[in-house]
Design a protein around this motif. Structure first.
Motif, short mmCIF file in Angstrom:
data_model
loop_
_atom_site.label_atom_id
_atom_site.label_comp_id
_atom_site.label_asym_id
_atom_site.label_seq_id
_atom_site.Cartn_x
_atom_site.Cartn_y
_atom_site.Cartn_z
N LEU A 14 0.97 -0.97 -0.03
CA LEU A 14 0.08 -0.04 0.11
C LEU A 14 0.79 1.28 -0.01
O LEU A 14 0.27 2.50 -0.09
N ARG A 15 1.94 1.21 0.34
CA ARG A 15 3.08 2.46 0.04
C ARG A 15 3.56 2.35 -1.09
O ARG A 15 4.52 3.58 -1.33
N ASP A 16 3.52 1.46 -1.83
CA ASP A 16 3.90 1.57 -3.42
C ASP A 16 3.17 2.38 -4.16
O ASP A 16 2.23 2.14 -4.88
N ARG A 17 3.46 3.68 -4.22
CA ARG A 17 2.72 4.49 -5.22
C ARG A 17 2.59 4.13 -6.72
O ARG A 17 1.60 4.41 -7.27
N PHE A 44 2.60 1.07 -7.87
CA PHE A 44 1.61 0.22 -7.87
C PHE A 44 0.32 0.61 -7.46
O PHE A 44 -0.73 0.13 -8.16
N LEU A 45 0.03 1.47 -6.62
CA LEU A 45 -1.31 1.99 -6.40
C LEU A 45 -1.91 2.74 -7.83
O LEU A 45 -3.21 2.50 -8.05
N GLY A 46 -0.86 3.47 -8.40
CA GLY A 46 -1.40 3.97 -9.87
C GLY A 46 -1.77 3.02 -10.70
O GLY A 46 -2.83 3.24 -11.51
N PHE A 47 -1.11 1.75 -10.58
CA PHE A 47 -1.44 0.89 -11.63
C PHE A 47 -2.68 0.21 -11.13
O PHE A 47 -3.71 -0.02 -12.05
N LEU A 48 -3.13 0.19 -9.84
CA LEU A 48 -4.22 -0.55 -9.41
C LEU A 48 -5.50 0.29 -9.82
O LEU A 48 -6.44 -0.06 -10.18
N GLY A 49 -5.15 1.84 -9.70
CA GLY A 49 -6.27 2.75 -10.12
C GLY A 49 -6.59 2.47 -11.55
O GLY A 49 -7.89 2.57 -12.11
N ALA A 50 -5.66 2.61 -12.47
CA ALA A 50 -5.64 2.21 -13.83
C ALA A 50 -6.43 0.80 -14.33
O ALA A 50 -7.45 0.82 -15.00
N VAL A 51 -6.00 -0.12 -13.55
CA VAL A 51 -6.77 -1.51 -13.67
C VAL A 51 -8.20 -1.36 -13.30
O VAL A 51 -9.13 -1.75 -13.98
N LEU A 52 -8.66 -0.66 -12.32
CA LEU A 52 -9.95 -0.50 -11.53
C LEU A 52 -10.68 0.14 -12.69
O LEU A 52 -11.82 -0.23 -12.83
N ALA A 109 3.04 -8.27 -12.19
CA ALA A 109 3.79 -9.37 -11.76
C ALA A 109 5.49 -8.58 -11.73
O ALA A 109 6.12 -8.81 -11.05
N ASP A 110 5.77 -7.63 -12.91
CA ASP A 110 6.97 -7.06 -13.05
C ASP A 110 7.31 -6.18 -11.88
O ASP A 110 8.33 -5.72 -11.59
N LEU A 111 6.20 -5.51 -11.47
CA LEU A 111 6.30 -4.53 -10.43
C LEU A 111 6.48 -5.00 -9.11
O LEU A 111 6.69 -4.34 -8.18
N ALA A 112 6.32 -6.30 -8.81
CA ALA A 112 6.36 -6.90 -7.50
C ALA A 112 7.71 -7.49 -7.06
O ALA A 112 8.28 -7.93 -7.86
N PRO A 113 8.15 -7.11 -5.97
CA PRO A 113 9.43 -7.83 -5.41
C PRO A 113 8.79 -9.19 -5.35
O PRO A 113 7.89 -9.77 -4.93
N ALA A 114 9.95 -10.17 -5.52
CA ALA A 114 9.65 -11.47 -5.46
C ALA A 114 9.02 -12.13 -3.93
O ALA A 114 8.16 -12.80 -4.15
N HIS A 115 9.66 -11.40 -3.12
CA HIS A 115 8.86 -11.83 -1.61
C HIS A 115 7.50 -11.43 -1.44
O HIS A 115 6.83 -11.83 -0.29
N LEU A 116 6.89 -10.49 -2.29
CA LEU A 116 5.64 -9.95 -2.05
C LEU A 116 4.60 -10.12 -3.11
O LEU A 116 3.78 -9.69 -3.51
N ARG A 117 5.23 -11.14 -4.01
CA ARG A 117 4.25 -11.37 -5.57
C ARG A 117 2.95 -11.67 -4.98
O ARG A 117 1.92 -11.45 -5.85
N GLY A 118 2.62 -12.70 -3.91
CA GLY A 118 1.44 -13.16 -3.72
C GLY A 118 0.50 -12.04 -3.26
O GLY A 118 -0.52 -11.89 -3.90
N LEU A 130 2.37 5.80 -16.40
CA LEU A 130 2.64 4.57 -15.55
C LEU A 130 4.01 3.83 -15.97
O LEU A 130 4.76 3.38 -15.42
N ASP A 131 3.80 3.83 -17.63
CA ASP A 131 4.74 2.82 -18.23
C ASP A 131 6.09 3.60 -18.11
O ASP A 131 7.21 2.95 -17.78
N ARG A 132 6.07 5.06 -18.11
CA ARG A 132 7.32 5.73 -17.97
C ARG A 132 7.84 5.70 -16.62
O ARG A 132 9.31 5.50 -16.42
N ARG A 133 6.99 5.89 -15.55
CA ARG A 133 7.49 5.74 -14.15
C ARG A 133 8.11 4.29 -13.62
O ARG A 133 8.56 4.19 -12.75
N SER A 134 7.44 3.35 -14.49
CA SER A 134 7.65 1.88 -13.95
C SER A 134 8.99 1.45 -14.61
O SER A 134 9.43 0.35 -14.15
N ARG A 135 9.51 1.94 -15.52
CA ARG A 135 10.62 1.16 -16.22
C ARG A 135 11.79 1.19 -15.40
O ARG A 135 12.56 0.04 -15.32
#
Length: 445
Positions: free
Chosen positions: A219-222, A224-232, A340-349, A400-405
């Motif tokens: 929830l602190r990952d800004r 990813f939160l932007g990603f969730l907003g676009a998905v929603l 999946a690409d935005l997620a650290p391995a230990h938090l993928r679930g 989001l594409d630019r910020r996530s690269r």
């Protein structure tokens, strides 16, 4: 010849374990009878009101929303394999129970539990694919799994009528058997892939201590939160396919047969176009594909605005389905891959769980808002709103594409340190064992 076909369809070079996950998905979806026919069963077979059927559907969706988060946490804490197997068995049990009771209270409780169990499989499955498939191949891996979902669902819909003709209880039993069959495939062919349970450092570099994580980190990952907003937003537009669009078709004089025909067109197009489109989309970044798909999604649902000018409602609605189906093909798998690409391995679930939650929330909010707007404001306003929301998604996905690269590049570099370990996990020798190599240690929620 075989090599040429694999190259055209772009299905070669994926780990063996992925294909077992693909098979398990197909098995589960070929028996997905209950969800589409639950309201029909409650009203036609048990004689309950439409209001009660809607209440039960909402409870089922609520359970699915809760399990999106819970399933993601469990996938990180106790492991992907254990969470997936537990959810499949629980889903089978609750489905059999739901088809056996007639009490209003028990139906309500079991509908919630069925949603809770069924949707908990998604974060675990998504995390397994992210664990075993390298980042560059995840887009087509998720596309292939999505293709299996739709292929299996098409088989389920074609056979559901014949099954129901012998008794609605067989729908529940058949769905439960499909879940058990999926669990059997997973048990014997899919090992535990959670990085912290196979000797992979959660910090991303060999030799560093493993990192725990919580939902607070997600929830602190800004970004990813932007990603969730676009998905929603995109999911809310898409939800109109099962709510606003069939109602509008009825208002334009088209019956259930017409709706069934255009719904079948959606499945046919996905079956035919999913693989070649996935191969073609690999030339572009996830963000650019998602931006174009967002506009097409909104435009597709706005196509019925043309009826007043050209008439021929059946043809117009068929055209609408063609456009938003292409958008669906272009958006769903890349969303899964980027998440999946935005997620650290230990938090993928947990990341997969939050992505699933966005879709679950859209499945609740979209029909409520769309139905209200259709009644209070009118069809034209809903269609224009869909177009505007789709257009608004274009700059959102580009930004989001630019910020996530940088984030994606950093995580890919970290994965390079432990991909050989996960390649070993996906090898035939480990797969044939059918059991995890070690017991995972619990992590904080």
């Amino acid at each position: 010849m075989r090599v040429r076909v694999l190259r055209v369809l772009d299905v070669g070079g994926l780990p063996r374990v992925f294909w077992w996950v693909w098979v398990s998905t197909l098995v589960a979806r070929t028996g997905a009878f209950v969800a589409p026919f639950l309201s029909y069963y409650l009203t036609r077979s048990l004689g309950h009101s439409a209001a009660f059927a809607g209440f039960v559907a909402a409870l089922n969706a609520g359970g699915a929303a809760v399990s999106a988060v819970v399933g993601g946490v469990l996938a990180d804490r106790v492991g992907r394999r254990g969470t997936l197997l537990g959810a499949l068995v629980a889903s089978a049990v609750t489905l059999v129970a739901l088809g056996s009771v007639h009490s209003v209270g028990l139906i309500a409780v079991l509908a919630f539990l069925a949603g809770l169990a069924n949707n908990a499989t998604r974060p675990a499955t998504g995390a397994i694919i992210a664990d075993i498939v390298p980042s560059g191949d995840r887009g087509r891996a998720y596309a292939l799994n999505y293709w299996a979902i739709n292929l299996g669902f098409a088989v389920a819909m074609l056979s559901a009528g014949a099954v129901a003709s012998h008794g609605y209880s067989l729908l529940f039993m058949g769905d439960a058997i499909a879940n058990v069959g999926c669990a059997v495939v997973v048990f014997f062919t899919v090992p535990e892939t959670r990085p912290t349970s196979v000797g992979v450092a959660g910090a991303g570099h060999a030799g560093q201590p493993e990192r725990a994580g919580t939902l607070v980190d997600v929830l602190r990952d800004r970004i990813f939160l932007g990603f969730l907003g676009a998905v929603l937003v995109g999911a809310v537009i898409y939800s109109q396919a099962q709510t606003v669009q069939p109602i509008m078709m009825g208002q334009d004089g088209l019956g259930p047969g017409a709706y069934g025909a255009v719904a079948a067109l959606n499945g046919i197009l996905i079956g035919v176009l999913q693989l070649p489109m996935t191969s073609w989309m690999r030339r572009y970044t996830h963000g650019s594909v998602l931006a174009a798909s967002s506009f097409l999604m909104g435009a597709g649902f706005a196509v019925p605005l043309l009826i007043s000018a050209v008439g021929h409602p059946m043809g117009v609605y068929a055209g609408s389905v063609v456009v938003w189906t292409i958008a669906e093909i272009g958006s769903t798998p890349p969303q899964m891959a980027l998440g999946a690409d935005l997620a650290p391995a230990h938090l993928r679930g947990r990341y997969q769980g939050m992505s699933t939650l966005a879709w679950s929330v859209a499945g609740i909010v979209g029909p409520l808002v769309g139905g209200w707007a259709l009644t209070a404001i009118g069809a034209s306003a809903v269609l224009w709103a869909s177009l505007l929301l789709g257009a608004a998604g274009v700059p959102a996905w580009v930004m989001l594409d630019r910020r996530s690269r940088t984030r994606v590049a950093t995580l890919r570099a970290a994965e390079a340190h432990w991909e050989p370990v996960l390649s070993a996990i996906a090898s035939p020798e480990v797969v044939s064992a059918g059991v995890p190599t070690s017991e995972p240690e619990p992590e904080p929620v």
